[in-house]
Design an enzyme around this catalytic site. Structure first.
Site, mmCIF file in Angstrom:
data_model
loop_
_atom_site.group_PDB
_atom_site.id
_atom_site.type_symbol
_atom_site.label_atom_id
_atom_site.label_comp_id
_atom_site.label_asym_id
_atom_site.label_seq_id
_atom_site.Cartn_x
_atom_site.Cartn_y
_atom_site.Cartn_z
ATOM 1 N N ARG A 29 -48.111 28.891 61.979
ATOM 2 C CA ARG A 29 -48.513 28.182 62.954
ATOM 3 C C ARG A 29 -50.171 28.613 63.317
ATOM 4 O O ARG A 29 -50.463 29.857 63.054
ATOM 5 C CB ARG A 29 -47.861 28.440 64.350
ATOM 6 C CG ARG A 29 -46.344 27.811 64.093
ATOM 7 C CD ARG A 29 -45.557 28.446 65.522
ATOM 8 N NE ARG A 29 -44.027 27.954 65.543
ATOM 9 C CZ ARG A 29 -43.050 28.716 65.069
ATOM 10 N NH1 ARG A 29 -43.428 29.918 64.845
ATOM 11 N NH2 ARG A 29 -41.852 28.320 65.092
ATOM 12 N N LYS A 52 -42.767 32.415 67.885
ATOM 13 C CA LYS A 52 -42.018 31.872 69.136
ATOM 14 C C LYS A 52 -41.007 32.852 69.732
ATOM 15 O O LYS A 52 -40.256 33.259 69.043
ATOM 16 C CB LYS A 52 -41.734 30.665 69.159
ATOM 17 C CG LYS A 52 -42.828 29.477 68.909
ATOM 18 C CD LYS A 52 -42.323 27.920 69.008
ATOM 19 C CE LYS A 52 -43.526 27.076 68.950
ATOM 20 N NZ LYS A 52 -42.784 25.835 68.972
ATOM 21 N N HIS A 112 -51.228 22.024 61.619
ATOM 22 C CA HIS A 112 -49.974 22.043 61.452
ATOM 23 C C HIS A 112 -49.768 21.225 60.396
ATOM 24 O O HIS A 112 -48.347 21.085 59.625
ATOM 25 C CB HIS A 112 -49.370 21.252 62.684
ATOM 26 C CG HIS A 112 -48.107 21.909 63.222
ATOM 27 N ND1 HIS A 112 -47.851 23.089 63.630
ATOM 28 C CD2 HIS A 112 -46.982 21.259 63.676
ATOM 29 C CE1 HIS A 112 -46.570 23.115 63.862
ATOM 30 N NE2 HIS A 112 -46.029 22.176 63.777
ATOM 31 N N ARG A 153 -48.988 23.307 57.497
ATOM 32 C CA ARG A 153 -47.638 24.009 57.610
ATOM 33 C C ARG A 153 -46.553 23.001 57.233
ATOM 34 O O ARG A 153 -45.744 23.563 56.675
ATOM 35 C CB ARG A 153 -47.202 24.264 59.439
ATOM 36 C CG ARG A 153 -46.174 24.878 59.642
ATOM 37 C CD ARG A 153 -45.912 25.270 60.972
ATOM 38 N NE ARG A 153 -44.868 25.462 61.529
ATOM 39 C CZ ARG A 153 -44.045 26.702 61.427
ATOM 40 N NH1 ARG A 153 -44.533 27.653 60.590
ATOM 41 N NH2 ARG A 153 -43.130 26.858 62.075
ATOM 42 N N HIS A 184 -38.069 28.974 62.354
ATOM 43 C CA HIS A 184 -37.325 28.020 63.159
ATOM 44 C C HIS A 184 -35.999 28.969 63.414
ATOM 45 O O HIS A 184 -35.405 29.331 62.631
ATOM 46 C CB HIS A 184 -37.132 26.599 62.121
ATOM 47 C CG HIS A 184 -38.062 25.896 61.924
ATOM 48 N ND1 HIS A 184 -38.087 25.003 60.911
ATOM 49 C CD2 HIS A 184 -39.254 25.789 62.686
ATOM 50 C CE1 HIS A 184 -39.200 24.302 60.955
ATOM 51 N NE2 HIS A 184 -40.182 24.991 61.917
ATOM 52 N N TYR A 196 -37.568 18.178 56.959
ATOM 53 C CA TYR A 196 -38.549 18.131 55.584
ATOM 54 C C TYR A 196 -37.524 17.556 54.432
ATOM 55 O O TYR A 196 -38.425 17.078 53.536
ATOM 56 C CB TYR A 196 -38.885 19.332 55.197
ATOM 57 C CG TYR A 196 -39.891 20.017 56.527
ATOM 58 C CD1 TYR A 196 -41.395 19.415 56.467
ATOM 59 C CD2 TYR A 196 -39.744 20.921 57.277
ATOM 60 C CE1 TYR A 196 -42.095 19.876 57.475
ATOM 61 C CE2 TYR A 196 -40.311 21.455 58.320
ATOM 62 C CZ TYR A 196 -41.714 20.683 58.394
ATOM 63 O OH TYR A 196 -42.641 21.152 59.419
#
Length: 310
Positions: free
Chosen positions: A161, A185, A256, A259, A282, A291
């Protein structure tokens, strides 16, 4: 305590505010969500609580499906997208689940509500040729151009990120092992490998550029500005846009998108979904599965173009 900075109605009653704050504290202390995520939860909850006040309902235990459907109808009349409403329902479902788990309400009325169909928007990725154009050596070699090139190589090689990239500590990059240690995160740590081209670019930056940019100063950040600090996300966005324009890429491009390109290109070349999930950081593999849809669309277009009976 994180609170929404914009109030759309009168102040919340004390018992409403207390339950909201309990939940937000739980998100921060136990689920360890990022600040922006907590703010999003706070905004969605306050919107619903304000709606309840407008309906003269001041008891959360009395909320039922009729109230919820009326709330969603009001959102729809304000042309709020299904995607946004789906996020709101998800946030409120978590909020009431938290309250029910602590016996502050008898049940979770949102457990009976289906998420509005959001019409999932697939992330946009660059083609291999566009990435190659972006990674082409700069026409002029300066300390700043070496830094920008190293950042771009690492971004595409790891799928970080942008906030992770610009805030990466110098100590987090292990050149000999070819890994970066990332705090993502929710303060979750992950190790992400990078390739030999990224390694070469970073080594050149560290040896030939970073000392010249620092001018004798010290910094704990890997990628630094002329002031010796890390750059902002917005500044890197601007650098990437300018790099894309110089490379002849006229589409709107963002960090992004690199990414997304990282994940898409890995999967299209045979990487397994679980490995890509771990590298992206994730928490839910369903987030990574989007994806696979991109690659399916690419295969469909190839089939349609080349199959004799397509």
């Amino acid at each position: 305590m994180t609170r929404s900075s914009k109030k759309s109605g009168p102040p919340l009653p004390e018992h409403f505010a207390h339950r909201r704050d309990l939940f937000l504290h739980y998100l921060i202390s136990e689920r360890r969500l990022a600040e922006n995520s907590v703010k999003a939860y706070a905004a969605d909850i306050e919107l619903f609580l304000s709606f309840l006040l407008s309906q003269r309902l001041r008891n959360l235990a009395a909320v039922d499906l009729k109230n919820i459907h009326r709330f969603l109808e009001q959102c729809k009349n304000k042309n709020i997208s299904n995607r946004t409403n789906a996020r709101r329902v998800s946030a409120l479902r978590s909020f009431f689940s938290f309250l029910a788990g602590r016996h502050l309400v008898s049940s979770n009325p949102f457990a009976l509500v289906d998420l509005p169909k959001s019409g999932q928007i697939l992330p946009k990725a660059l083609s291999i040729d566009e990435v190659n154009s972006l990674l082409a050596p700069p026409t002029t070699t300066t300390p700043i151009s070496r830094r920008n090139s190293a950042m771009l190589y690492l971004l595409y090689s790891t799928g970080l990120r942008v906030s992770e990239l610009v805030g990466l500590p110098l100590s987090a990059c292990n050149l000999s092992a070819g890994f970066v240690r990332v705090i993502g995160k929710g303060n979750k740590e992950r190790l992400v490998p990078f390739g030999s081209r990224a390694k070469e670019s970073i080594e050149e930056y560290l040896q030939l550029a970073r000392p010249l940019i620092l001018k004798g100063r010290r910094s704990n950040y890997l990628f630094i500005t002329n002031r010796g600090s890390c750059m902002t996300r917005l500044r890197y966005w601007q650098i990437l846009r300018n790099t894309a324009l110089s490379a002849g890429i006229d589409k709107k491009i963002s960090p992004h998108m690199l990414r997304h390109s990282f994940a898409t290109h890995l999967l299209s070349h045979g990487a397994d979904l679980r490995s890509v999930q771990m590298m992206l950081g994730h928490s839910d593999i369903a987030t990574t599965q989007v994806y696979t849809h991109i690659d399916q669309d690419r295969l469909k277009s190839i089939h349609k173009k080349f199959h004799p009976r397509g």
